[in-house]
Design an enzyme around this catalytic site. Sequence first.
Site, PDB file in Angstrom:
ATOM      1  CE  LYS A 266      21.519 -82.208 -21.202  1.00  0.00           C
ATOM      2  NZ  LYS A 266      20.919 -83.132 -20.210  1.00  0.00           N
ATOM      3  CG  ASP A 271      18.588 -87.160 -23.896  1.00  0.00           C
ATOM      4  OD1 ASP A 271      19.141 -87.991 -24.636  1.00  0.00           O
ATOM      5  OD2 ASP A 271      18.678 -87.163 -22.652  1.00  0.00           O
ATOM      6  CE  LYS A 278      16.186 -89.091 -22.011  1.00  0.00           C
ATOM      7  NZ  LYS A 278      16.574 -89.154 -20.594  1.00  0.00           N
ATOM      8  CG  ASP A 289      18.040 -82.916 -21.893  1.00  0.00           C
ATOM      9  OD1 ASP A 289      18.073 -82.485 -20.727  1.00  0.00           O
ATOM     10  OD2 ASP A 289      18.730 -83.874 -22.279  1.00  0.00           O
ATOM     11  CG  ASP A 348      19.372 -91.049 -21.062  1.00  0.00           C
ATOM     12  OD1 ASP A 348      19.303 -90.005 -21.743  1.00  0.00           O
ATOM     13  OD2 ASP A 348      18.510 -91.379 -20.220  1.00  0.00           O
ATOM     14  CD  GLU A 350      22.153 -86.456 -22.923  1.00  0.00           C
ATOM     15  OE1 GLU A 350      21.535 -85.412 -22.642  1.00  0.00           O
ATOM     16  OE2 GLU A 350      21.915 -87.529 -22.359  1.00  0.00           O
ATOM     17  NE  ARG A 352      26.470 -87.196 -16.905  1.00  0.00           N
ATOM     18  CZ  ARG A 352      25.909 -87.915 -15.939  1.00  0.00           C
ATOM     19  NH1 ARG A 352      26.639 -88.736 -15.212  1.00  0.00           N
ATOM     20  NH2 ARG A 352      24.619 -87.815 -15.695  1.00  0.00           N
TER      21      ARG A 352
END
Length: 500
Positions: A266, A271, A278, A289, A348, A350, A352
């Site tokens: 990933k 993010d 967030k 991230d 959030d 995201e 996956r």
Amino acid sequence: MADGISIAFEPFGSAKAEEGSDLVLFVGEDLALSARAREVAGETAGDIVARAAAVERFKGKANGTLVVTAPAGLKADRLVVIGLGPEGERDKLDWATLGGVASSKIGGRRALVVLDWAGGIPTSEAAAAFSLGLRLRAYKFDRYKSKKGEGDENGGGRVTVLTAESGGLKKALRASDAVAEGVILARELVNEPPNVLDPEEFARRTEALEKLGVSVEILDEKAMRKLGMRALLAVAQGSSKEARTVVMRWNGADDSSETPVAFIGKGVCFDSGGISIKGSGGMEDMKGDMAGAACVVGLMHALAARKAKVNAIGAIGIVENMPDGKAQRPGDIVTAMSGQTIEIINTDAEGRLVLADVITYVQQEYKPKFMIDLATLTGAILVALGQEYAGMFSTSDELAERLSAAGETTGEKVWRMPLSPGFDKLIDSKFADMKNTGGRHGGSATAAHFIKRFVNDVPWVHLDIAGVGMNAPSSEISRSWGSGWGVRLLDRLVRDHYEG
């Protein structure tokens, strides 16, 4: 690389302690010096160690240290003594940790290390692991500091290691250097600020692997749209930075047609959470991230640099998750490359979505022997495992057991978490094939089940590295915010089980 340390291995008898340098020796609980250590340091060294140990209550425990400044009768400016613990437990020593301990005490100076102790000498593999620890502890990320090195008394320096050639030392050192470079590369990527390392720049940096013989293919948004990677692209649509997917191929097996192993990362370069934004507290950490993707790049470097006898695929989806007027919304339904539909509950969740399309692509194109994905995926895994373990979800007992063993060997530990129909049911959607989050409870497990829905019959492991991949606590071998976690683990897995 940014470790700032120079390491040379020399045979015994080639050097002795000098003024202006450190001398590093090893002792067990009996505090006895080896004959070679006495030869290098001088016959008075044993008495110096004994007296200083009594004053400092140093018992020679594993990884314990004793530092004697300006030792009388020794040419060295400082004598650094490192404990090995009881004689009966030497086979359990972590030599990378010992190297890190030594690196932290050398403090950027010249040093002579006598890698020897009373009653034994290290194997070539142990000596190479010691070198690895020296390098990893010395690494620091100070690229954006106008004043470098001020107040920094850890790591770096010029180190000469005296050791016996027990067979294969040069080969072992080449391999450990390759792994060190891979870990440091991963750390560099995670530590970079998001205004520097956007998806396009990240993809561009992977092209450096071509010098090592890695084939690098970069898919732009047009190519991904043609392939149907609409889940990944939905994450990226709120950013002015275009998404990229990078596929790295290393063909090191004797048979070039041998089925490859596959590693998928990933790569969310920043993010914000998107529309489900967030909180501002700690949001700066979301530059990390993409630690899963960084690990995959570092691993591919390590495999290629040490000429691993394996065919391997490294694939990363790289995006930025931002909340502008074009961003995806909660309530949207997107169609993934596999043809499955996804209701967006929380923008959030995201990572996956990114993994879903990259996993589908890797399966279709390469039909790998197994797939391991890495992602800083959920805060829930931090609640469960802290920063001690990565969460491991797997459809293969054999692969999970091998990863667990590699974790114990390298210190990059994993803890197997459950997959069950109950968790899977939580991501069923009223309006689509699935929704992208199953709610607060069991968040790491429902995230793993989401990814699992895109895995066919290929043995698969998902590693949730949110607790270990970034903002990592300092350890004997790392003082870096970006840990480079996973490179050593996966290299060990390949080395132990999948090289021809």
